[in-house]
Design a protein around this motif. Structure first.
Motif: not given
Length: 360
Positions: A67-80
């Motif tokens: 939804s518009s009240n969120l914005y993407y921040s990060s993803v954990s460093f995971t192989d694959g």
């Protein structure tokens, strides 16, 4: 880019996978009780797991539409796992490329931040897992998460007065022919400050309740002026300022005998109050908005009444236009003026009276 690979789908060359998507919030979050979003609590993180129960799943992807009240921040460093923003409200994650084999599971953590530009009552994130292989049970490839929200505005209500203590003087003559504000008594002025937090708010309401007279009609505080500062602040006080028009014509005051004994305070429960209502429009983040209240203390009432000490309490309250969504931690304050009357005879305890009668 993609590395070329050869599919292993058995003799029929058709892979039928069975992906199972599981999504959990990293912090324990109730899907019924609202999450309180604040400057110190802006992250929303999910633990995402994709497990394959059947044949090879090639080119598996997990999409997250939010939804518009969120914005993407990060993803954990995971192989694959590799995530990219494919649309303004969608993140696509390549998971286990090129293949998630039977019995394998891939996990990763994805984090969003709550936006202070879009203050909505709910955050929504829709997760979906899919691959190039045929899917046996697509129903367990979806998870739609709804999280109810409230926002801590971070608003601080404070006040400062020119005096906080007044001594009534029994020896002074009571002025009944009032020609100027000085004839009423000394000035009691205070300034109310509303300090905003980390995001702007379109509309705030501030109320100031003044104890203007006792239940028996003796005057307490007389409003002489209201001034504002900082942005678009307006107060509905025209009818409340100088209601007796003392600056225009003299006023004949009268004060009846009244006892305040047994009372600690004169507030809106024990006295008559007038309320100043102010509106703060289009407030900016981390800004101050001021309302200055000017009054006079009616010396005639406080010199005439019977008491040792009493507090005059002016009540302050600030509220948002949507109090169920936009919360203020401490929305109320009091402005306290303590009045003492030296020379007033104290009450004699009942036990002392009884003892004197017996002894006599």
């Amino acid at each position: 880019f993609f590395i070329p690979f050869t599919k292993d789908c058995g003799s029929d060359e058709v892979c039928v996978s069975d992906l199972v998507l599981s999504v959990q919030t990293v912090r324990k979050v109730s899907r019924s009780a609202p999450v309180l979003v604040s400057a110190n609590n802006r992250e929303l993180s999910f633990e995402v797991a994709v497990r394959n129960k059947k044949e090879n799943a090639y080119n598996t992807q997990v999409t997250a539409t939010f939804s518009s009240n969120l914005y993407y921040s990060s993803v954990s460093f995971t192989d694959g796992v590799k995530c990219t923003a494919t649309q303004i409200d969608t993140i696509t994650c390549q998971v286990g490329y090129p293949v998630i084999k039977e019995g394998e599971e891939m996990k990763f953590q994805i984090t969003f931040d709550y936006s202070f530009d879009q203050l909505l009552s709910q955050a929504d994130v829709k997760f979906e897992a899919k691959s190039d292989s045929a899917e046996e049970t697509p129903a367990d490839n979806l998870d739609h998460i709804h999280i109810p929200l409230q926002y801590d505005t971070g608003i601080v209500l404070s006040r400062q007065s020119n005096i906080n203590f007044f001594v009534a003087n029994m020896s002074h003559d009571v002025v009944t022919q009032v020609r100027t504000w000085e004839d009423i008594g000394p000035e009691f002025d205070f300034t109310v400050k509303v300090s905003t937090g980390n995001f702007p708010i379109s509309l705030l309401y501030l109320t100031v309740a003044l104890p203007v007279s006792t239940k028996r009609g003796n005057q307490l505080l007389y409003l002489t002026g209201v001034e504002t500062k900082g942005g678009s602040v307006s107060c509905d006080s025209k009818q409340l300022v100088d209601p007796l028009q003392i600056l225009v014509k003299s006023y004949q005051a009268s004060f009846s005998e009244e006892s305040f004994r047994g009372m600690d305070q004169m507030n809106c429960k024990t006295a008559k109050c007038e309320t100043i209502k102010c509106i703060l429009k289009d407030t900016k983040a981390k800004s101050d908005y001021l309302v200055a209240v000017k009054t006079r203390i009616w010396s005639g009432t406080l010199n005439t009444a019977s008491y040792l000490s009493i507090q005059l309490i002016s009540g302050l309250e600030v509220e948002t236009s949507n109090p169920d969504l936009l919360l203020i931690g401490h929305k109320q304050q009091n402005v306290v003026l303590t009045v003492s009357k030296p020379g007033e005879k104290a009450d004699v305890p009942v036990g002392v009276i009884a003892g004197s009668v017996i002894a006599g």
